[in-house]
Structures are given as structure tokens and as C-alpha cells.
Design an enzyme around this catalytic site. Structure first.
Site, PDB file in Angstrom:
ATOM      1  N   VAL A 115     -11.849   9.422   7.307  1.00  0.00           N
ATOM      2  CA  VAL A 115     -13.213   9.971   7.415  1.00  0.00           C
ATOM      3  C   VAL A 115     -13.611   9.872   8.889  1.00  0.00           C
ATOM      4  O   VAL A 115     -13.418   8.833   9.523  1.00  0.00           O
ATOM      5  CB  VAL A 115     -14.206   9.189   6.528  1.00  0.00           C
ATOM      6  CG1 VAL A 115     -15.606   9.771   6.643  1.00  0.00           C
ATOM      7  CG2 VAL A 115     -13.740   9.209   5.077  1.00  0.00           C
ATOM      8  N   MET A 157     -12.556  -5.904   5.042  1.00  0.00           N
ATOM      9  CA  MET A 157     -13.022  -7.049   5.838  1.00  0.00           C
ATOM     10  C   MET A 157     -14.516  -6.877   6.134  1.00  0.00           C
ATOM     11  O   MET A 157     -15.053  -7.455   7.076  1.00  0.00           O
ATOM     12  CB  MET A 157     -12.215  -7.159   7.128  1.00  0.00           C
ATOM     13  CG  MET A 157     -10.729  -7.423   6.846  1.00  0.00           C
ATOM     14  SD  MET A 157      -9.837  -8.221   8.177  1.00  0.00           S
ATOM     15  CE  MET A 157      -9.943  -6.977   9.452  1.00  0.00           C
ATOM     16  N   LYS A 166      -6.236   5.933   8.076  1.00  0.00           N
ATOM     17  CA  LYS A 166      -6.365   5.649   9.515  1.00  0.00           C
ATOM     18  C   LYS A 166      -5.355   4.559   9.876  1.00  0.00           C
ATOM     19  O   LYS A 166      -4.690   4.626  10.894  1.00  0.00           O
ATOM     20  CB  LYS A 166      -7.781   5.187   9.870  1.00  0.00           C
ATOM     21  CG  LYS A 166      -7.886   4.768  11.348  1.00  0.00           C
ATOM     22  CD  LYS A 166      -9.269   4.376  11.739  1.00  0.00           C
ATOM     23  CE  LYS A 166      -9.721   3.073  11.148  1.00  0.00           C
ATOM     24  NZ  LYS A 166      -9.012   1.882  11.703  1.00  0.00           N
ATOM     25  N   HIS A 197     -14.902   3.305   4.168  1.00  0.00           N
ATOM     26  CA  HIS A 197     -14.797   2.379   3.031  1.00  0.00           C
ATOM     27  C   HIS A 197     -15.459   2.977   1.785  1.00  0.00           C
ATOM     28  O   HIS A 197     -14.947   2.843   0.677  1.00  0.00           O
ATOM     29  CB  HIS A 197     -15.523   1.064   3.346  1.00  0.00           C
ATOM     30  CG  HIS A 197     -14.904   0.253   4.436  1.00  0.00           C
ATOM     31  ND1 HIS A 197     -15.558  -0.023   5.605  1.00  0.00           N
ATOM     32  CD2 HIS A 197     -13.695  -0.359   4.531  1.00  0.00           C
ATOM     33  CE1 HIS A 197     -14.794  -0.771   6.370  1.00  0.00           C
ATOM     34  NE2 HIS A 197     -13.655  -0.981   5.755  1.00  0.00           N
ATOM     35  N   ARG A 248     -14.766  -1.316  13.954  1.00  0.00           N
ATOM     36  CA  ARG A 248     -14.785  -1.637  15.394  1.00  0.00           C
ATOM     37  C   ARG A 248     -15.629  -0.669  16.216  1.00  0.00           C
ATOM     38  O   ARG A 248     -15.984  -0.993  17.348  1.00  0.00           O
ATOM     39  CB  ARG A 248     -13.354  -1.612  15.947  1.00  0.00           C
ATOM     40  CG  ARG A 248     -12.510  -2.758  15.458  1.00  0.00           C
ATOM     41  CD  ARG A 248     -11.078  -2.598  15.938  1.00  0.00           C
ATOM     42  NE  ARG A 248     -10.210  -3.544  15.271  1.00  0.00           N
ATOM     43  CZ  ARG A 248     -10.004  -4.782  15.663  1.00  0.00           C
ATOM     44  NH1 ARG A 248     -10.590  -5.216  16.745  1.00  0.00           N
ATOM     45  NH2 ARG A 248      -9.201  -5.584  14.982  1.00  0.00           N
ATOM     46  N   LEU A 288     -18.916  -2.399   6.267  1.00  0.00           N
ATOM     47  CA  LEU A 288     -18.557  -1.162   5.559  1.00  0.00           C
ATOM     48  C   LEU A 288     -19.148   0.079   6.229  1.00  0.00           C
ATOM     49  O   LEU A 288     -20.269   0.064   6.716  1.00  0.00           O
ATOM     50  CB  LEU A 288     -19.051  -1.222   4.107  1.00  0.00           C
ATOM     51  CG  LEU A 288     -18.525  -2.367   3.244  1.00  0.00           C
ATOM     52  CD1 LEU A 288     -18.966  -2.169   1.788  1.00  0.00           C
ATOM     53  CD2 LEU A 288     -17.010  -2.505   3.312  1.00  0.00           C
TER      54      LEU A 288
HETATM   55  O1  PAF Z   1      -7.691  -2.755   6.462  1.00  0.00           O
HETATM   56  C1  PAF Z   1      -8.304  -3.841   6.359  1.00  0.00           C
HETATM   57  O2  PAF Z   1      -9.526  -3.902   6.348  1.00  0.00           O
HETATM   58  C2  PAF Z   1      -7.516  -5.139   6.244  1.00  0.00           C
HETATM   59  O3  PAF Z   1      -6.351  -5.073   7.013  1.00  0.00           O
HETATM   60  C3  PAF Z   1      -7.203  -5.546   4.794  1.00  0.00           C
HETATM   61  C4  PAF Z   1      -6.299  -4.512   4.113  1.00  0.00           C
HETATM   62  C5  PAF Z   1      -8.490  -5.686   4.009  1.00  0.00           C
HETATM   63  C6  PAF Z   1      -6.468  -6.886   4.773  1.00  0.00           C
HETATM   64  O4  PAF Z   1      -7.225  -7.889   5.366  1.00  0.00           O
END
Ligand code: PAF
Length: 267
Positions: free
Chosen positions: A173, A27, A146, A34, A184, A30
Site C-alpha cells: 500500500v 510491531m 513490501k 497493516h 518508519r 499501524l
Molecule cells: O514485519 C513486521 O512487522 C515484523 O518483522 C514481524 C513479522 C511482526 C515480526 O516481528
């Protein structure tokens, strides 16, 4: 690195790709967590696809959705540096052309842990992940541990629906004080950030789930749950108050003896 907004265009591209495809759904906003998923994909596949899509249907609280961080330019630069080949940037109308009439529901594990105080959250997650997997048709898809409950449900969903994809879980991580990396974390105040730094240690050091709850509350966090499941002690807390409140999750390995909620074997 190629960027695609139109999913019709992407589907034509996908048909022309050969080799093993790795997929990292995100989402955005990053962080190193990620990037570790992206690196795992780049190292083990011929092509890496990243999606950045803030999925409204998994937010049970519209205020939470409104304040979700967005850092698209920085995300694209980081993705390029990490070796991503294709970035998908769909919008709501493309992902939910059905108006979210079709939903993927799991009616057991998704109602526990995060499902207790976030009703509908995992229906939104599973629905969007199913759509994204159908769009990308990856050989492997990468998720951070996580979100252990999310990882477990997605893996189980793919197994249940005979989907030809390997769901790969990547280690959490952490910041140097143990805080699990999360988009967040950017929303934490200085005071909140300091408090959040003890979340992982208190979860790990406690003698039992109840002991962890007591220690987290004594430290000043609001505890949504602490529960051992699948040999992991999972917890969710809220740090800060009012519009500065940030919900964080984490999990740590524990002894099999403490496992109060064994999962069926989905491996
Ligand atoms: O973990 C996330 O960032 C979200 O839940 C995902 C897997 C991209 C689905 O929107």
C-alpha cells in the site's frame, strides 16, 4: 475486541476457538498497509487475531529499536474499527522465556539483501514468527509484500517445517507519491519525506539495478543495496543523516530477464 497480555491465558482461549483463524503479526504503529492485512483476514476468516510486539531480537542496532514508533492507543482503536477479534500484547519475558537460547536460522537467502547490513535480523524475525505462529495456530497468516525478503523466508520456513498454515502475501500500500507505507515513515523529517517520495519511482524507472543505484545516490539517498531477485527489484536506502537517518525498503516487479538471483520455487 478482546486484549490479552498473558500468553498462558491466550493459549486457553485459543483452545476454545472454532472456525478459521486469520493472524496478522505486527510491531504496532499501524498504518494503512497493516489495515489492508487486517481487512484481508477479516474478510476471509471467522476470527482475526492481531499481535503487537516490538521484537527486540530483530534489531541489530539498539538506537533503531529505541526510536521505533509506538502508538498503542491509536493502534487499538484502528484494530477495533477494522474488525479484529483478539489482540495479543505479549512482553519480552513471555516471548523469550528461554533468553533467546533457541533461534531459528536460515543460512542462505537471509544473509543476502537486508541480511548483509542487518546481521541477525532474519534470525530474530523467523524465531519470533515461529513462536507467534505456534501460539496462534492460525489457518492463514498475513504479511505485506513490501518486506518481500521477510515474506519469502517466512513462507519457506513454514514449508520447510511442515507447518499447517497458509502464508498470504498482500500487495504494497503506497502514499500518493509512491512511497510504500511503513511505520518508519513517521520518523522522516519533512525534507526526508520529500526525498523518500522518489524512492519507488527511481527503483521502477531504472534500466538496471546499477542504474537504479546511481539514480538513488544522485538524488541524495545512501544505497544499502539494489538487487533483482524473484522477478522483483529490491532496494534499501537510508534517507537523512545521524539520528535523523531512516532506513527504507521497497521492491518493484521487473522482467524475468533481469532476475539475477532466482529463488527456488517455494509456492
Ligand atoms: O514485519 C513486521 O512487522 C515484523 O518483522 C514481524 C513479522 C511482526 C515480526 O516481528
Amino acid at each position: 475486541m478482546n486484549i490479552v497480555h498473558c500468553m498462558g491465558e491466550w493459549q486457553a482461549v485459543r483452545g476454545s476457538l472454532s472456525g478459521r483463524v486469520g493472524f496478522v503479526p505486527t510491531m504496532g504503529a499501524l498504518h494503512e498497509g497493516h489495515l489492508s492485512l487486517i481487512r484481508a483476514s477479516v474478510d476471509n476468516n471467522d476470527v482475526t487475531v492481531l499481535s503487537i510486539y516490538v521484537n527486540a531480537t530483530q534489531f541489530n542496532d539498539s538506537a533503531d529499536l529505541a526510536k521505533y514508533p509506538s502508538t498503542l492507543e491509536a493502534d487499538l482503536a484502528a484494530a477495533k474499527a477494522a474488525g479484529v477479534d483478539w489482540v495479543l500484547l505479549p512482553d519480552y519475558s513471555q516471548i523469550y522465556a528461554d533468553g533467546y537460547r533457541y533461534q531459528l536460522n536460515e543460512d542462505s537467502f537471509s544473509r543476502q539483501l537486508c541480511g548483509t547490513d542487518r546481521p541477525g535480523h532474519f534470525t530474530g524475525v523467523l524465531t519470533v514468527v515461529m513462536k507467534l505462529l505456534n501460539l496462534v495456530r492460525p489457518n492463514r497468516a498475513y504479511f505485506g509484500l513490501k518486506d518481500f525478503q521477510q515474506f519469502t523466508l517466512i513462507k519457506d520456513m513454514c514449508h520447510t517445517f511442515f507447518m499447517p498454515v497458509e502464508i498470504v502475501g498482500c500487495e504494497i500500500v503506497r502514499e500518493t507519491d509512491g512511497l510504500a507505507m511503513s511505520s518508519r515513515n513517521r520518523l522522516l523529517t519533512d525534507k526526508g519525506r520529500q526525498l523518500a517520495g522518489s524512492f519507488n519511482r527511481l527503483l521502477a524507472d531504472a534500466a538496471s539495478d546499477e542504474h537504479a543505484r546511481q539514480m538513488l545516490e544522485a538524488a541524495g539517498m545512501q544505497v544499502a543495496y539494489v538487487e533483482t531477485v524473484g522477478m522483483r527489484r529490491c532496494g534499501a536506502v537510508v534517507v537523512g543523516e545521524g539520528d535523523k537517518a531512516v532506513r527504507l525498503i521497497d521492491n518493484v516487479p521487473v522482467d524475468a530477464a533481469e532476475d539475477s538471483l532466482p529463488l527456488r520455487d517455494i509456492a
